[in-house]
Design an enzyme around this catalytic site. Structure first.
Site, short mmCIF file in Angstrom:
data_model
loop_
_atom_site.label_atom_id
_atom_site.label_comp_id
_atom_site.label_asym_id
_atom_site.label_seq_id
_atom_site.Cartn_x
_atom_site.Cartn_y
_atom_site.Cartn_z
N LYS A 1 -0.57 -9.53 4.24
CA LYS A 1 -0.60 -10.98 4.31
C LYS A 1 0.24 -11.52 5.44
CE LYS A 1 -0.69 -11.08 -0.74
NZ LYS A 1 0.17 -11.38 -1.93
N GLY A 2 1.18 -10.73 5.92
CA GLY A 2 2.24 -11.23 6.80
C GLY A 2 1.81 -11.85 8.12
N GLU B 1 -0.43 -7.76 13.96
CA GLU B 1 0.58 -7.52 12.92
C GLU B 1 1.73 -8.52 13.00
OE1 GLU B 1 1.55 -4.38 10.69
OE2 GLU B 1 1.15 -2.84 12.20
N ASP B 2 2.40 -8.72 11.89
CA ASP B 2 3.62 -9.55 11.87
C ASP B 2 4.78 -8.77 12.49
OD1 ASP B 2 3.69 -7.69 9.76
OD2 ASP B 2 4.33 -9.15 8.25
N ASP C 1 7.31 -1.95 12.21
CA ASP C 1 8.63 -1.45 11.81
C ASP C 1 8.69 0.05 12.12
OD1 ASP C 1 11.13 -1.40 10.62
OD2 ASP C 1 10.34 -1.15 8.59
N PHE D 1 16.35 -7.67 7.99
CA PHE D 1 15.08 -8.01 7.35
C PHE D 1 14.77 -9.48 7.60
CE2 PHE D 1 12.02 -8.71 3.98
CZ PHE D 1 11.29 -7.53 4.00
N VAL D 2 13.62 -9.76 8.19
CA VAL D 2 13.28 -11.16 8.50
C VAL D 2 12.21 -11.71 7.57
CG1 VAL D 2 13.94 -11.31 10.93
CG2 VAL D 2 11.76 -10.28 10.33
N ASP E 1 7.40 -12.13 4.18
CA ASP E 1 7.97 -12.35 2.84
C ASP E 1 9.11 -11.40 2.49
OD1 ASP E 1 6.25 -9.97 2.57
OD2 ASP E 1 6.68 -10.18 0.43
N ARG F 1 7.13 -17.12 2.77
CA ARG F 1 6.06 -17.04 3.78
C ARG F 1 5.80 -18.39 4.46
NH1 ARG F 1 3.50 -12.07 3.33
NH2 ARG F 1 3.33 -11.17 1.25
P1 IMP Z 1 5.42 -0.35 9.21
O1 IMP Z 1 6.61 0.49 8.85
O2 IMP Z 1 5.35 -0.59 10.71
O3 IMP Z 1 4.16 0.19 8.66
O4 IMP Z 1 5.66 -1.77 8.54
C1 IMP Z 1 5.02 -2.06 7.34
C2 IMP Z 1 5.15 -3.49 6.92
O5 IMP Z 1 6.45 -3.67 6.39
C3 IMP Z 1 5.02 -4.60 7.96
O6 IMP Z 1 3.70 -4.93 8.31
C4 IMP Z 1 5.67 -5.73 7.20
O7 IMP Z 1 4.74 -6.36 6.33
C5 IMP Z 1 6.75 -5.03 6.38
N1 IMP Z 1 8.07 -5.24 6.99
C6 IMP Z 1 8.81 -4.39 7.74
N2 IMP Z 1 9.97 -4.97 8.13
C7 IMP Z 1 9.94 -6.22 7.62
C8 IMP Z 1 10.85 -7.34 7.68
O8 IMP Z 1 11.94 -7.32 8.31
N3 IMP Z 1 10.46 -8.46 7.01
C9 IMP Z 1 9.29 -8.56 6.32
N4 IMP Z 1 8.41 -7.55 6.24
C10 IMP Z 1 8.74 -6.40 6.88
MG MG Z 2 4.86 -7.38 3.89
#
Ligand code: IMP
Ligand code: MG
Length: 171
Positions: free
Chosen positions: A39-40, A95-96, A99, A147-148, A154, A160
């Site tokens: 959803k982000g 993507e938002d 990470d 963490f943002v 969220d 959100r």
């Molecule tokens: P990935 O590790 O790149 O697969 O990240 C997975 C998901 O974790 C991201 O798309 C976000 O939805 C969530 N995420 C990672 N870090 C943050 C943060 O700081 N705030 C909010 N969501 C996060």
């Molecule tokens: Mg998320």
């Protein structure tokens, strides 16, 4: 739990404007499909689309990542798939935040089997050193630790709707 301002709505507007310009200059004339990762990414993609000065289509995919933070498993599940035909199309995954890059890697693999002409990655935020081997084509800003929330992102489904981005602080 406190919220510390991280990026103001005005600053986000400038960042999204720049990303939209870069994307349009790369993809102008190709009618790309911008695929938001729910959803982000909903707020980012809504603004990106309105600033993207060329024909394009929008679609969404929803993932859930188990293994965030304390849980060791790194499984990314696709909860809802796109409905667009990708054969011969230029695709941009939006993507938002990237990470550790698990979601991006799984989605690249997922779309590669659909006959897309090209697949690019776009993210509002990218964790510094988070996924060094991953080629991200369009990046809003790099972010260090922390963490943002806000602007679509969220913590336990809250925050959100905040128009800016905030760092979540303990206590
Ligand atoms: P990935 O590790 O790149 O697969 O990240 C997975 C998901 O974790 C991201 O798309 C976000 O939805 C969530 N995420 C990672 N870090 C943050 C943060 O700081 N705030 C909010 N969501 C996060
Ligand atoms: Mg998320």
């Amino acid at each position: 739990m406190g919220l510390k301002p991280y990026l103001t709505p005005g600053r986000l507007d400038e960042i999204v404007e720049r990303v939209a310009r870069e994307m349009a200059s790369t993809l102008k004339g190709s009618n790309p499909v911008l695929v938001g990762v729910l959803k982000g990414s909903f707020a980012f993609l809504a603004d990106l689309s309105r600033k993207f000065d060329a024909p394009h289509e929008i679609d969404f995919i929803q993932t859930a990542c188990y293994g965030m933070r304390d849980i060791p498993a790194n499984e990314v599940l696709i909860l809802r798939d796109i409905t667009s035909e990708l054969k011969g199309r230029d695709v941009v995954i939006v993507e938002d935040i990237i990470d550790r890059g698990h979601t991006a890697r799984v989605l690249l693999e997922h779309f590669r089997t659909r006959g897309a002409k090209s697949i690019r990655l776009c993210t509002l935020l990218k964790r510094k050193g988070g996924a060094p081997e991953l080629k991200v084509d369009f990046v809003g800003e790099e972010i260090g630790e922390g963490f943002v929330v806000g602007y679509g992102m969220d913590y336990k489904e809250q925050y959100r709707g905040l128009p800016g981005l905030y760092l979540l602080e303990d206590g």
